[in-house]
Enzyme design. Structure first.
Site, PDB file in Angstrom:
ATOM      1  N   GLU A  13      -6.736   8.014 -10.314  1.00 36.01           N
ATOM      2  CA  GLU A  13      -6.452   6.725 -10.933  1.00 36.01           C
ATOM      3  C   GLU A  13      -7.761   6.115 -11.413  1.00 36.01           C
ATOM      4  OE1 GLU A  13      -4.438   3.798  -8.489  1.00 36.01           O
ATOM      5  OE2 GLU A  13      -4.092   2.531 -10.208  1.00 36.01           O
ATOM      6  N   GLY A  47     -11.074   1.029  -2.095  1.00 34.15           N
ATOM      7  CA  GLY A  47     -10.634   1.017  -0.701  1.00 34.15           C
ATOM      8  C   GLY A  47      -9.877   2.269  -0.312  1.00 34.15           C
ATOM      9  N   ALA A  48      -8.868   2.618  -1.126  1.00 31.69           N
ATOM     10  CA  ALA A  48      -8.051   3.782  -0.822  1.00 31.69           C
ATOM     11  C   ALA A  48      -7.157   4.079  -2.012  1.00 31.69           C
ATOM     12  CB  ALA A  48      -7.187   3.527   0.414  1.00 31.69           C
ATOM     13  N   GLU A 104      -3.275   5.839  -3.275  1.00 31.16           N
ATOM     14  CA  GLU A 104      -1.911   6.149  -2.837  1.00 31.16           C
ATOM     15  C   GLU A 104      -1.348   7.472  -3.343  1.00 31.16           C
ATOM     16  OE1 GLU A 104      -2.737   3.623  -5.053  1.00 31.16           O
ATOM     17  OE2 GLU A 104      -1.251   3.473  -6.652  1.00 31.16           O
ATOM     18  N   ASN A 105      -2.161   8.472  -3.634  1.00 35.20           N
ATOM     19  CA  ASN A 105      -1.657   9.761  -4.120  1.00 35.20           C
ATOM     20  C   ASN A 105      -0.428  10.211  -3.344  1.00 35.20           C
ATOM     21  OD1 ASN A 105      -4.306   9.937  -5.496  1.00 35.20           O
ATOM     22  ND2 ASN A 105      -5.035  10.301  -3.421  1.00 35.20           N
ATOM     23  N   HIS A 108      -0.769  -1.003   2.705  1.00 37.71           N
ATOM     24  CA  HIS A 108      -0.760  -1.117   1.237  1.00 37.71           C
ATOM     25  C   HIS A 108      -0.492   0.242   0.589  1.00 37.71           C
ATOM     26  CE1 HIS A 108      -2.232  -2.869  -2.656  1.00 37.71           C
ATOM     27  NE2 HIS A 108      -2.573  -1.602  -2.874  1.00 37.71           N
ATOM     28  N   GLU A 109      -1.262   1.236   0.988  1.00 32.70           N
ATOM     29  CA  GLU A 109      -1.097   2.554   0.357  1.00 32.70           C
ATOM     30  C   GLU A 109       0.265   3.149   0.697  1.00 32.70           C
ATOM     31  OE1 GLU A 109      -3.248   2.874  -1.820  1.00 32.70           O
ATOM     32  OE2 GLU A 109      -4.729   1.504  -0.965  1.00 32.70           O
ATOM     33  N   HIS A 148       2.929   1.652  -1.461  1.00 32.23           N
ATOM     34  CA  HIS A 148       2.911   2.166  -2.835  1.00 32.23           C
ATOM     35  C   HIS A 148       3.891   3.322  -3.033  1.00 32.23           C
ATOM     36  CE1 HIS A 148       0.059   0.068  -5.298  1.00 32.23           C
ATOM     37  NE2 HIS A 148      -1.018   0.361  -4.584  1.00 32.23           N
ATOM     38  N   GLU A 198       0.448  -3.202  -8.335  1.00 32.70           N
ATOM     39  CA  GLU A 198      -0.576  -3.771  -7.444  1.00 32.70           C
ATOM     40  C   GLU A 198      -0.203  -5.168  -6.939  1.00 32.70           C
ATOM     41  OE1 GLU A 198      -2.451  -1.964  -6.054  1.00 32.70           O
ATOM     42  OE2 GLU A 198      -2.746  -0.237  -7.365  1.00 32.70           O
TER      43      GLU A 198
HETATM   44  N1  TRP Z   1      -4.488   2.200  -6.523  1.00 29.95           N
HETATM   45  C1  TRP Z   1      -5.552   1.948  -5.588  1.00 29.95           C
HETATM   46  C2  TRP Z   1      -5.046   0.856  -4.672  1.00 29.95           C
HETATM   47  O1  TRP Z   1      -4.917  -0.257  -5.041  1.00 29.95           O
HETATM   48  C3  TRP Z   1      -6.799   1.496  -6.258  1.00 29.95           C
HETATM   49  C4  TRP Z   1      -7.846   2.518  -6.497  1.00 29.95           C
HETATM   50  C5  TRP Z   1      -8.341   3.402  -5.608  1.00 29.95           C
HETATM   51  C6  TRP Z   1      -8.603   2.713  -7.683  1.00 29.95           C
HETATM   52  N2  TRP Z   1      -9.356   4.120  -6.195  1.00 29.95           N
HETATM   53  C7  TRP Z   1      -9.527   3.713  -7.437  1.00 29.95           C
HETATM   54  C8  TRP Z   1      -8.592   2.132  -8.929  1.00 29.95           C
HETATM   55  C9  TRP Z   1     -10.454   4.136  -8.409  1.00 29.95           C
HETATM   56  C10 TRP Z   1      -9.503   2.545  -9.900  1.00 29.95           C
HETATM   57  C11 TRP Z   1     -10.404   3.538  -9.634  1.00 29.95           C
HETATM   58  O2  TRP Z   1      -4.685   1.071  -3.575  1.00 29.95           O
HETATM   59 ZN    ZN Z   2      -2.814  -0.712  -4.658  1.00 30.57          ZN
END
Ligand code: TRP
Ligand code: ZN
Length: 879
Positions: free
Chosen positions: A127, A267-268, A270-271, A303-304, A307, A326
């Site tokens: 992402e 932070g993390a 959500e793959n 949060h993840e 998602h 988000e």
């Molecule tokens: N989708 C992720 C979240 O909100 C956000 C995220 C993680 C992200 N790594 C990233 C966005 C790198 C841009 C680039 O939990």
């Molecule tokens: Zn998110």
């Protein structure tokens, strides 16, 4: 890196994809010097396409093409064209199979986007648009496909090979390598793809869903961290149960995996079935993590996980819709945390963050709507506006509909759009249908930037026994949006009688007196609400629970604010009254250091401290003065030094007036026994440490000894790091030795060292910038690691305004030097850092010029990234 001025992408130009991909097969050959990626795409024309070109255009960056074939036939050189951003395959049929092989260099990938190495691990971050750095693809979220991924690597170095979905058996190969295939049954956009390979250990647990699916839960970490995963696992299980309870959503694969990595931009992530986390949001033990860390882990894990439904099963049509996933997911994690801990405190923390960062963003050169309508670099739009204001916009819909209709709205959303890539309009339509109301006006919250301001007046008519509230709304201009249409704003109000009791509210036309809190709907530029049968002149309690992300102006007297502080039945409003009063006093002290602090204010603090019935956590929030940066936002021109001086002055005054009470609170709130990060213990520690913070203002040796003793007792990281930070602010002889001792004790724990860097960067000492510069050369610092950059450079520039904004401009030069250095390695993080200098227009002319000079220097440096270019150019444009 940048050659020409970057182009802008517009929402209005959105077109459905010309091709769809039904199936993707990927083969990864991971190696120490290079990685080979083979792909097989089953493509066909999209029946819903609105345009038709003869060629296929695929995204792809930094890929070295090895081979390309179409329906099994090699594509001749004249049949395709490769450029910096992708591949055009000429004259393709309506349905075909495209196979390619590329070479990529994860070892050299310092941007941490695509496939990269973090220590000994291979991992991915796709992402928003990182998949195109792995292979040729339609790298856009409205192209959803089924993925099968085969990974091949050296067995010794990479015993664990992970991707999305369910695994096959491992196959041993001759040359010390092994191979595995992962199949993900759910179609997904490429940004949710993930791969991990490395020498990892896992803790395992399981969860049974209401429908009876047994899900294996695994958290993978580097071997030395295996005993720091329990809190993350417990949080995951709570999150799964909560989503089943509150939203009726259960998990959909047989395995859910989390991997912690040390080098991560955010932070993390959500793959699907394979979340990748910044290790900061996984690893915790009482000795190494603070209460905040424990809470942060619980909320990011949730949060993840959330998602999986709000983001993965239903995803975004395009990146302008980012807040669809988000904003909604932040709202969900906020509510989860509120249910797990103290709801009132959670709300205060969230509002504090929104006001400090989002209001500032909305008032600055990067202001944008929750659904932006253009961007140069999408990575720059993972903002507090899209996330936190987006969550408030969802919360307002819940406020307008009430809990049942809101749940009906989410049920409808999941039912209507499962498996699809949709828009924020689609979400609002579900709410409108479930609530049976028109939300057309409400949608302006998605398209108009800026923080609306409500100016409210109250008039009591003793003869008629009426109380009339007149509410006017206004939203300041933001870049590209000079004029705004009125918003639909849910405004929760209450009225307190002269004893502080809530009145039952009867609006003109009501047959019965209503509840004590009413959700007024503000939709016009100016509106009046008449409350009837009001026996005494009331004190209004406005925006209870922070029912909308707006600013409220009401001409309260100091006495009325103290009255609300003492009596309001809404915890948020009690806190808010205290903040408003403290802010008023502080801004007066900025203007005139000799102005008198109202005795009632000190008295109110005294009473709060002595009230043994009050919740310690809430009390700690009430007694925390507004931050220096937030105070600056309230001034026409930020007076950096004046604010710092005034805040220190008021803290010292409160400490000396309330020394006895503060010492009592310190003594009475000691938490004994085994460390537990529950709401009660966290609240007591935060109140106790707040008291210590005030007391340390007194430069009193006995109190310094108390602080050193707290540090040495070393019961938990919250108490240890608070004590050390307070000591690091001062010229106390022991400090240097304690700092060195702390480093020696934790030299092998990078997350603990992040705290060590931060507290030094935020020290009030006058020589802090010199120390920060020295720490850049410390062996434990690395500019290639985003956590380190945030801990040292970020903490200094955002957490230490009086040093960063030093009048000689040394702070600005320091930041721009670092940004230019970092931009060569990691543009995303460089762009985050450069933001800290973009609100230059808020300062005095001398500082403005110093900041502008640095921004121009960055802009005119050749090879500056698109990420940094967008932020800097936009901040200079709106001069
Ligand atoms: N989708 C992720 C979240 O909100 C956000 C995220 C993680 C992200 N790594 C990233 C966005 C790198 C841009 C680039 O939990
Ligand atoms: Zn998110």
């Amino acid at each position: 890196m940048l050659r020409d001025t970057p182009s802008t992408v517009y929402l209005k130009d959105y077109l459905p994809p010309e091709f769809l991909i039904d199936q993707v097969m990927l083969w990864f050959d991971l190696d120490e010097t290079e990685t080979r990626v083979r792909s097989r795409l089953e493509l066909r024309r999209n029946p819903a396409a609105q345009s038709r070109s003869p060629d296929l255009r695929l995204h792809g960056e930094q890929l070295e093409l090895i081979s390309l074939s179409l329906d099994g036939q090699p594509v001749a050189p004249a049949g395709y064209l490769q450029d910096d951003e992708g591949l055009t395959v000429r004259q393709v049929p309506d349905q075909f199979v495209l196979e390619s092989e590329v070479r990529i260099l994860p070892q050299q990938n310092t941007a941490l986007e695509g496939l990269y190495k973090s220590g000994g691990l291979f991992c991915t971050q796709c992402e928003a648009e990182g998949f195109r750095k792995i292979t040729w693809y339609l790298d856009r979220p409205d192209v959803m496909s089924r993925f099968t991924t085969t990974i091949c690597a050296d067995k010794q170095r990479y015993p664990v090979l992970l991707s999305n979905g369910n695994p096959s058996d491992t196959v041993e190969l001759e040359d010390g390598r092994h191979r595995i295939t992962w199949t993900d049954p759910f179609p997904k956009p490429a940004y949710l793809f993930a791969l991990v390979a490395g020498d990892l250990r896992a803790i395992e647990d399981s969860h049974t869903t209401p429908s009876g699916r047994e899900v294996t839960l695994r958290i993978y970490v580097e071997p030395e961290n295996i005993d720091k995963c329990d809190h993350a696992m417990a949080s995951l299980k709570r999150a799964m149960a909560w989503d089943e309870q509150q939203y009726g959503r259960e998990y959909d694969l047989d395995i859910y995996m989390i991997v912690a990595v040390n080098d991560f931009n955010m932070g993390a992530m959500e793959n699907k079935g394979l979340n990748i986390f910044n290790s900061k949001f996984v690893l915790a033990s009482p000795a190494t993590a603070t209460d905040r860390d424990f809470q942060g882990i619980e909320s990011v894990i949730a949060h993840e996980y959330f998602h999986n439904w709000t983001g993965n099963r239903i995803t975004c049509r395009d990146w302008f819709q980012l807040s669809l996933k988000e904003g909604l997911t932040v709202f969900r994690d906020q509510e989860f945390s509120a249910d797990m801990g103290s709801r009132g405190v959670k709300r205060i923390e969230d509002v504090r963050l929104l006001r400090a960062h989002q209001f500032a963003e909305d008032a600055g050169p990067m202001a944008h709507p929750v659904r932006p309508d253009s961007y140069m670099e999408i990575n720059n739009f993972y903002t507090v506006t899209v996330y936190e204001k987006g969550a408030e916009v969802v919360r307002m819909q819940a406020n307008l509909l009430g809990p049942e209709a809101f749940r009906g709205g989410t049920d409808l959303y999941f039912e209507r759009f499962d498996g699809q890539a949709v828009t924020t309009d689609d979400f609002v339509q579900c709410m409108a249908d479930a609530g049976q109301r028109d939300l057309g006006q409400f949608k302006r919250w998605y398209s108009q930037a800026g923080t609306p301001e409500l100016t409210i007046q109250g008039v009591y008519d003793a003869a008629q026994q009426t109380y009339t509230l007149t509410v006017e709304q206004h939203c300041p201009a933001t870049p590209g949006q000079p004029d705004k249409e009125p918003f639909l704003i849910p405004l929760a109000v209450g009225l307190l009688d002269d004893r502080g009791t809530d009145l039952a509210l009867r609006l003109a036309g009501d047959s019965d007196p209503g509840p004590t809190t009413r959700m007024l709907e503000i939709s016009e530029p100016r509106q009046q609400f008449v409350f009837e049968q009001v026996p005494v002149a009331p004190v209004p309690s406005l925006l209870r629970g922070f029912s909308a992300p707006v600013k409220v102006r009401f001409d309260y007297s100091n006495e009325q604010l103290m009255f609300l502080m003492a009596h309001d039945s809404d915890g948020f409003s009690r806190w808010d009254a205290a903040q408003t009063l403290a802010q008023r006093i502080l801004l007066q002290l900025v203007d005139d250091p000799d102005s008198l602090v109202p005795e009632g204010f000190v008295q109110a603090f005294r009473q709060a401290l002595q009230d043994s019935a009050s919740d310690p956590a809430l009390l700690a929030e009430v007694l925390t003065l507004p931050a220096e940066s937030y105070l600056g936002d309230q001034m026409a021109e930020v007076d950096v030094e004046g604010i710092h001086r005034a805040r220190e002055q008021l803290k010292t005054l409160l400490a000396s007036e309330l020394k006895t009470e503060l010492l009592a609170v310190y003594r009475d709130n000691e938490v004994t026994g085994e460390y537990r990060p529950d709401a009660d213990a966290i609240g007591r520690r935060s109140l106790r440490n707040l008291a210590l913070g005030y007391l340390m203002q007194l430069e009193d040796q006995a109190i310094q000894a108390l602080c050193i003793a707290q540090y040495r007792a070393g019961n938990n990281m919250t108490d240890v790091i608070t004590a050390l930070s307070l000591l690091a602010d001062r010229d106390i002889p022991e400090t240097a030795e304690l700092l060195e001792g702390f480093y020696q004790q934790w030299r092998d724990d990078p997350l603990v060292l992040d705290k060590w860097f931060s507290l030094q960067a935020m020290s009030k000492r006058p020589d802090t910038l010199e120390r920060v510069k020295g720490l850049l050369d410390h062996p434990a610092f690395s500019i290639a690691n985003p956590n380190k950059v945030r801990s040292l450079i970020g903490a200094f520039c955002s957490g230490n305004p009086v040093r960063f904004h030093a009048a000689d401009g040394a702070g600005y030069r320091f930041l721009s030097d670092r940004v230019l250095e970092l931009d060569q390695l990691n543009p995303q993080v460089a762009a985050r850092m450069v933001r800290l200098m973009t609100r230059w227009q808020r300062y005095d002319p001398a500082r403005q010029r110093l900041m502008q000079t640095q921004l121009e220097r960055i802009l005119h440096t050749s090879g500056v990234s698109r990420d940094v270019y967008e932020i800097v150019s936009k901040s200079l444009e709106h001069a």
